[in-house]
Design an enzyme around this catalytic site. Structure first.
Site, PDB file in Angstrom:
ATOM      1  CG  ASN A  32      39.122  26.391   5.556  1.00  0.00           C
ATOM      2  OD1 ASN A  32      38.224  26.892   6.233  1.00  0.00           O
ATOM      3  ND2 ASN A  32      39.437  26.843   4.340  1.00  0.00           N
ATOM      4  CB  SER A 117      21.698  32.566  -0.096  1.00  0.00           C
ATOM      5  OG  SER A 117      21.425  33.884   0.281  1.00  0.00           O
ATOM      6  CE1 TYR A 141      26.815  33.609   0.108  1.00  0.00           C
ATOM      7  CE2 TYR A 141      24.896  35.049   0.151  1.00  0.00           C
ATOM      8  CZ  TYR A 141      25.546  33.906   0.564  1.00  0.00           C
ATOM      9  OH  TYR A 141      24.908  33.040   1.427  1.00  0.00           O
ATOM     10  CE  LYS A 145      25.866  30.272  -0.720  1.00  0.00           C
ATOM     11  NZ  LYS A 145      26.341  29.071  -0.024  1.00  0.00           N
ATOM     12  NE  ARG A 279      24.796  46.613   4.555  1.00  0.00           N
ATOM     13  CZ  ARG A 279      24.738  45.673   5.484  1.00  0.00           C
ATOM     14  NH1 ARG A 279      25.808  45.391   6.198  1.00  0.00           N
ATOM     15  NH2 ARG A 279      23.634  44.997   5.693  1.00  0.00           N
TER      16      ARG A 279
HETATM   17  N1  LIG Z   1      23.805  32.827   8.092  1.00  0.00           N
HETATM   18  C1  LIG Z   1      22.821  33.101   7.261  1.00  0.00           C
HETATM   19  O1  LIG Z   1      21.884  33.847   7.616  1.00  0.00           O
HETATM   20  C2  LIG Z   1      22.788  32.503   5.881  1.00  0.00           C
HETATM   21  C3  LIG Z   1      21.744  32.871   5.011  1.00  0.00           C
HETATM   22  C4  LIG Z   1      21.702  32.289   3.732  1.00  0.00           C
HETATM   23  C5  LIG Z   1      22.640  31.337   3.367  1.00  0.00           C
HETATM   24  N2  LIG Z   1      23.647  31.012   4.223  1.00  0.00           N
HETATM   25  C6  LIG Z   1      24.631  30.012   3.787  1.00  0.00           C
HETATM   26  O2  LIG Z   1      24.724  29.020   4.805  1.00  0.00           O
HETATM   27  C7  LIG Z   1      26.046  28.495   4.883  1.00  0.00           C
HETATM   28  C8  LIG Z   1      26.553  28.568   6.309  1.00  0.00           C
HETATM   29  O3  LIG Z   1      26.465  29.927   6.747  1.00  0.00           O
HETATM   30  P1  LIG Z   1      27.042  30.358   8.170  1.00  0.00           P
HETATM   31  O4  LIG Z   1      26.370  31.606   8.554  1.00  0.00           O
HETATM   32  O5  LIG Z   1      27.020  29.186   9.083  1.00  0.00           O
HETATM   33  O6  LIG Z   1      28.540  30.701   7.773  1.00  0.00           O
HETATM   34  P2  LIG Z   1      29.883  30.507   8.613  1.00  0.00           P
HETATM   35  O7  LIG Z   1      30.892  31.401   7.993  1.00  0.00           O
HETATM   36  O8  LIG Z   1      29.601  30.627  10.067  1.00  0.00           O
HETATM   37  O9  LIG Z   1      30.249  28.991   8.315  1.00  0.00           O
HETATM   38  C9  LIG Z   1      30.891  28.586   7.130  1.00  0.00           C
HETATM   39  C10 LIG Z   1      31.980  27.614   7.530  1.00  0.00           C
HETATM   40  O10 LIG Z   1      32.599  27.135   6.342  1.00  0.00           O
HETATM   41  C11 LIG Z   1      33.995  27.080   6.569  1.00  0.00           C
HETATM   42  N3  LIG Z   1      34.644  27.166   5.249  1.00  0.00           N
HETATM   43  C12 LIG Z   1      34.517  28.141   4.306  1.00  0.00           C
HETATM   44  N4  LIG Z   1      35.263  27.852   3.223  1.00  0.00           N
HETATM   45  C13 LIG Z   1      35.844  26.650   3.486  1.00  0.00           C
HETATM   46  C14 LIG Z   1      36.723  25.817   2.745  1.00  0.00           C
HETATM   47  N5  LIG Z   1      37.162  26.153   1.535  1.00  0.00           N
HETATM   48  N6  LIG Z   1      37.107  24.630   3.301  1.00  0.00           N
HETATM   49  C15 LIG Z   1      36.677  24.260   4.531  1.00  0.00           C
HETATM   50  N7  LIG Z   1      35.859  25.018   5.291  1.00  0.00           N
HETATM   51  C16 LIG Z   1      35.451  26.205   4.766  1.00  0.00           C
HETATM   52  C17 LIG Z   1      34.301  28.265   7.479  1.00  0.00           C
HETATM   53  O11 LIG Z   1      35.503  28.103   8.215  1.00  0.00           O
HETATM   54  C18 LIG Z   1      33.068  28.259   8.378  1.00  0.00           C
HETATM   55  O12 LIG Z   1      33.278  27.469   9.524  1.00  0.00           O
HETATM   56  C19 LIG Z   1      26.863  29.283   3.866  1.00  0.00           C
HETATM   57  O13 LIG Z   1      26.922  28.517   2.681  1.00  0.00           O
HETATM   58  C20 LIG Z   1      26.042  30.540   3.641  1.00  0.00           C
HETATM   59  O14 LIG Z   1      26.254  31.072   2.359  1.00  0.00           O
HETATM   60  C21 LIG Z   1      23.744  31.568   5.473  1.00  0.00           C
END
Ligand SMILES: NC(=O)c1ccc[n+]([C@@H]2O[C@H](COP(=O)([O-])OP(=O)(O)OC[C@H]3O[C@@H](n4cnc5c(N)ncnc54)[C@H](O)[C@@H]3O)[C@@H](O)[C@H]2O)c1
Length: 326
Positions: A32, A117, A141, A145, A279
């Site tokens: 979205n 995560s 958060y 998960k 934090r």
């Molecule tokens: N980045 C990290 O280091 C990390 C570490 C552990 C877990 N994660 C998990 O990995 C996943 C991706 O992380 P990321 O860093 O790419 O995050 P991000 O925020 O860059 O990407 C998440 C995407 O999901 C979309 N989104 C969120 N809610 C939505 C909804 N209701 N409908 C449609 N789209 C939606 C957002 O627009 C975004 O593009 C997440 O689930 C996050 O919890 C990330």
């Protein structure tokens, strides 16, 4: 083979989509754009700009496309924000995700790879963290998960769903076309590189009196391409594995100050830091054991060295200093 990727315009989702397309899958991308970027999406993916938890959208997608599997990355994922707005986290990460699962059951889609995560472990009792360590998240958060992981178990036994949860530690790095651009950016490496690029004055470091050698937190960084590769491996093994969770980390920990020092070497630029109070909910040390993923998924990270991870992020950020424009 058609794969539905939620959160495909986000940081990790864009790289997962890139790898799936490279391997010849068709991608139905749902995002979205609440955090993601349209420019992060490969034009050969079929894009639905929509909420992944909307049952009408899900009916439409799953009745139109013959979806073989789902990679579910969309989530809200800012730990400090979850501490004061848990509603948002439980609604998006649990309620909406449940709508997705129910639609999968309705349309007989039986393979799911879920972005979990390291936050599920809370403050670990020992390092490196294995998957059988105690689960006690210290943020809504992390709670969201693990609740969803538990739901997957029951959907596995009741409806035959196969689901692999990948518990990422800190994702970092970039490909030549996809990198990390969040607003606001809360992750260390892109913020360190913003200072090297002259786009910020200094790196804020939260806490200097942790029980670590230099007093700053220690984290485990894993290349986003290796995370994407793990998704492909998980997808190919779900049928045999059923429902299970795997850590994805590099098995090496670096303190915040060590990350800054390595970034100075990679960029050749001095990077000033400013210490701020620690934090709530930040454990002192998070380092994964990824032995299970290596053994059972055959996962073999291509870029285990932090220098290479930071270098790839630096190449991307230097090429796109303002990140994605759309
Ligand atoms: N980045 C990290 O280091 C990390 C570490 C552990 C877990 N994660 C998990 O990995 C996943 C991706 O992380 P990321 O860093 O790419 O995050 P991000 O925020 O860059 O990407 C998440 C995407 O999901 C979309 N989104 C969120 N809610 C939505 C909804 N209701 N409908 C449609 N789209 C939606 C957002 O627009 C975004 O593009 C997440 O689930 C996050 O919890 C990330």
């Amino acid at each position: 083979m058609n794969i539905l990727v939620t959160g495909a315009a986000g940081y990790i989702g864009s790289v997962v989509t890139e790898r799936l397309l490279e391997e010849g899958y068709n991608v139905i991308a749902v995002d979205n754009l609440q955090k993601g970027h349209r420019d992060a999406l490969d034009s050969s993916a079929h894009f639905e700009c929509a909420d992944f938890g909307d049952p009408v959208v899900l009916d439409d997608i799953l009745s139109t496309h013959q979806v073989s599997g789902v990679m579910h990355l969309a989530a809200d994922s800012i730990v400090p924000e979850s501490m004061f707005d848990p509603q948002k986290y439980f609604r998006n990460n649990i309620v909406s995700s449940l709508n997705l699962l129910n639609a999968m059951v309705k349309y007989n889609v039986s393979k799911l790879v879920f972005s979990s995560s390291a936050a599920v472990y809370g403050i670990p009792e020992s390092i490196p963290i294995t998957e059988d360590a105690s689960i006690s998240p210290v943020s809504p958060y992390g709670e969201s998960k693990i609740i969803f992981e538990k739901i997957l178990k029951w959907y596995g036994s009741a409806y035959g769903l196969g689901a692999i949860s990948l518990r990422y530690f800190n994702a970092a790095g970039a490909t030549s076309i996809h990198g990390e651009h969040h607003e606001p950016e809360t992750h260390l490496i892109p913020n360190v590189l913003k200072v090297a690029l002259g786009k910020a004055q200094h790196v804020p470091i939260f806490g200097s009196d942790y029980e670590t050698a230099d007093g700053t937190c220690i984290r485990d960084y894993v290349h986003v391409v290796d995370i994407a590769d793990a998704h492909l491996r998980a997808l190919s093994k779900i049928e045999d594995i059923g429902v299970k969770a795997y850590n994805l980390g590099s098995e090496k920990g670096y303190s915040v100050l060590e990350v800054v020092r390595i970034a100075e070497q990679v960029t050749g630029v001095d990077i000033p830091v400013v210490f701020e109070p620690s934090r709530a909910g930040d454990p002192p040390v998070l380092v994964a054991s990824s032995e299970l993923a290596r053994k059972e998924l055959g996962w073999n990270p291509r870029y285990p060295e932090l220098e290479d991870i930071i270098d790839s992020a630096w190449q991307w950020q230097s090429k796109y200093p303002d990140g994605y424009l759309n």
